[in-house]
Write an enzyme that holds these catalytic residues in place. Structure first.
Site, short mmCIF file in Angstrom:
data_model
loop_
_atom_site.label_atom_id
_atom_site.label_comp_id
_atom_site.label_asym_id
_atom_site.label_seq_id
_atom_site.Cartn_x
_atom_site.Cartn_y
_atom_site.Cartn_z
N ARG A 62 1.68 5.96 -5.96
CA ARG A 62 2.59 4.99 -7.64
C ARG A 62 1.55 4.50 -8.16
O ARG A 62 2.23 4.79 -9.87
CB ARG A 62 3.99 4.48 -7.45
CG ARG A 62 4.57 5.83 -6.08
CD ARG A 62 6.24 5.37 -6.04
NE ARG A 62 6.53 4.99 -5.24
CZ ARG A 62 6.04 4.82 -3.41
NH1 ARG A 62 5.47 6.20 -3.80
NH2 ARG A 62 6.51 4.07 -2.96
N GLU A 122 4.09 -5.06 8.38
CA GLU A 122 5.31 -5.65 9.48
C GLU A 122 4.68 -4.04 10.27
O GLU A 122 5.18 -5.40 11.65
CB GLU A 122 6.45 -4.84 9.32
CG GLU A 122 6.57 -6.22 7.46
CD GLU A 122 7.96 -5.50 7.71
OE1 GLU A 122 8.91 -5.02 7.96
OE2 GLU A 122 8.19 -5.01 5.88
#
Length: 182
Positions: A69, A106
């Site tokens: 993006r 993560e």
């Protein structure tokens, strides 16, 4: 620094055009979907214009957009301020010689790559992405640019998730955002 605190009237329209999709891509995630922003030409233009107004005349020579993006917002900003656009891509997407920077997520690791020679020592760089969450991707982008001698002037994102404290990982590097989402 954030435009949302400046009370620019364009910000409220931009914020209403960002769709929040619960439990995507996995349970517990509130996905900030900018594709609905792109469907509104005025909101999309206002988004780009706010960044251009901030960076025009600041001697930025490189706008580095993070896949994917950052590729939407980075090129129009680069064109408007007279800078080159450099894509920072996921592994094995760029032909030719690249420099890489791994970073921790993560759930594992990822990597950004940039063409060797796309950025030169002394270039003043702006890093652009749609969102900052934990800050890992922006940190990797800054390291990649700094390794080749660029000075990262600032990072710019449409959305910040301040509860995830990504800004704190930027080691004091300025971050400019348009919208906060809690």
């Amino acid at each position: 620094m954030s435009a949302c605190k400046d009370e620019d009237p364009r910000i409220s329209n931009i914020k209403t055009r960002i769709r929040v999709v619960p439990n995507f891509p996995k349970s517990g995630i509130m996905f900030q979907d900018i594709t609905t922003l792109l469907l509104d030409p005025k909101a999309f233009k206002d988004t780009v214009d706010l960044f251009v107004e901030r960076y025009k005349g600041k001697n930025i020579s490189v706008v580095a957009g993070i896949e994917a993006r950052g590729f939407i917002f980075g090129p129009p900003i680069a064109l408007a301020i007279g800078a080159k656009f450099v894509p920072l891509r996921k592994p094995r997407k760029l032909p030719g010689e690249v420099i890489s920077e791994e970073y921790v997520l993560e759930y594992g690791t990822d990597c950004l790559e940039m063409h060797i020679g796309a950025v030169e020592p002394g270039d003043c760089a702006l890093v652009v992405d749609d969102l900052i969450a934990t800050g890992g991707t922006l940190c990797a982008a800054m390291k990649l640019l700094e390794r080749v001698g660029a000075e990262v002037v600032e990072c710019a994102c449409v959305i910040e998730l301040p509860d995830l404290k990504g800004r704190e990982r930027l080691n004091g590097k300025p971050l400019y955002i348009l919208v906060e989402s809690h």
